[in-house]
Design an enzyme around this catalytic site. Structure first.
Site, mmCIF file in Angstrom:
data_model
loop_
_atom_site.group_PDB
_atom_site.id
_atom_site.type_symbol
_atom_site.label_atom_id
_atom_site.label_comp_id
_atom_site.label_asym_id
_atom_site.label_seq_id
_atom_site.Cartn_x
_atom_site.Cartn_y
_atom_site.Cartn_z
ATOM 1 N N ASP A 185 -7.114 -1.451 -4.106
ATOM 2 C CA ASP A 185 -8.090 -1.142 -3.052
ATOM 3 C C ASP A 185 -9.120 -0.137 -3.541
ATOM 4 O OD1 ASP A 185 -6.571 -2.756 -1.341
ATOM 5 O OD2 ASP A 185 -5.487 -1.047 -0.492
ATOM 6 N N ASP B 117 0.858 -1.184 0.000
ATOM 7 C CA ASP B 117 0.000 0.000 0.000
ATOM 8 C C ASP B 117 0.892 1.232 0.000
ATOM 9 O OD1 ASP B 117 -2.388 -1.437 0.042
ATOM 10 O OD2 ASP B 117 -2.515 -1.429 2.226
#
Length: 175
Positions: free
Chosen positions: A142, A123
Site C-alpha cells: 500500500d 495489513d
C-alpha cells in the site's frame, strides 16, 4: 541493452519485483513468526504498532469482496490495472516516471498475490498519534502504491518534458 529493455526499464522491473518480494516476506513474518493473527497488536513505538487486519476491499475499504465472485472480480480488476501500469511503464523512458510506476506495479503484485492466495490482503502497519489514526492500517505494498502515485502526480505537475538517452543523460525533448 538496446531496444525495448533499456537500462531504465530493467531498473523499473527490478524495483517492482523487489517491492513485491519484500512485501510478501514482511507479511509472512508478521503472520508467521510474530503470529500477529493471534496476538492482533504489538506496540513497537509510541506512534507505530503492528496491528493485524484482513482487508477484503480495495483502497479505503471500497469494493468489499464479500463472496467468491467478488473476490475473483477484484483479483481480475487489480490484475488488469497492474497490466495497464506495466504497459505504461514499458512505454516510458525517463527513470523518474518508470520508478513511480514500478512502485505502483510492485505494490499491486504484492496485494494481488494476497487476494489470490488468501481472499484478502494482509495489513499490519498502524501509524497513530495517541488514539488519532490519520491512516487506515496498511502494508508495504500500500505504501509503495501511494508513494508511486505521488511521484507520478508530482512529475506530471512539476517536471518539464525531457527525454533521456540510453546512457541516462538528460537532453531536451524535441518539439
Amino acid at each position: 541493452m538496446g531496444g525495448f529493455l533499456t537500462r531504465n526499464r530493467v531498473i523499473g522491473l527490478s524495483v517492482a519485483v523487489f517491492l513485491a518480494v519484500i512485501d510478501q516476506i514482511v507479511k509472512w513474518y508478521v503472520v508467521g513468526p510474530l503470529d500477529l493473527r493471534t496476538v492482533r497488536n504489538i506496540e513497537l513505538l509510541p506512534f507505530f504498532d503492528l496491528t493485524y487486519t484482513e482487508n477484503y476491499g480495495i483502497s479505503l475499504g471500497m469494493l468489499q469482496a464479500t463472496n467468491m465472485e467478488m473476490r475473483w472480480l477484484l483479483v481480475g480488476l487489480t490484475a488488469l490495472i497492474a497490466l495497464v501500469v506495466l504497459v505504461w511503464m514499458m512505454r516510458e523512458k525517463l527513470l523518474g516516471d518508470i520508478l513511480g510506476l514500478s512502485m505502483i506495479l510492485g505494490g499491486a503484485i504484492g496485494n494481488i498475490r494476497d487476494r489470490y492466495m488468501l481472499g484478502y490482503v494482509v495489513d499490519y502497519a498502524d501509524l497513530h498519534i495517541g488514539t488519532f489514526r490519520p491512516f487506515l492500517v496498511f502494508n508495504i505494498a500500500d505504501a509503495a502504491i501511494t508513494i508511486g502515485v505521488v511521484i507520478i502526480l508530482a512529475r506530471s505537475l512539476f517536471v518539464r518534458e525531457k527525454d533521456e538517452n540510453s546512457d541516462g543523460k538528460t537532453v531536451p525533448a524535441e518539439n
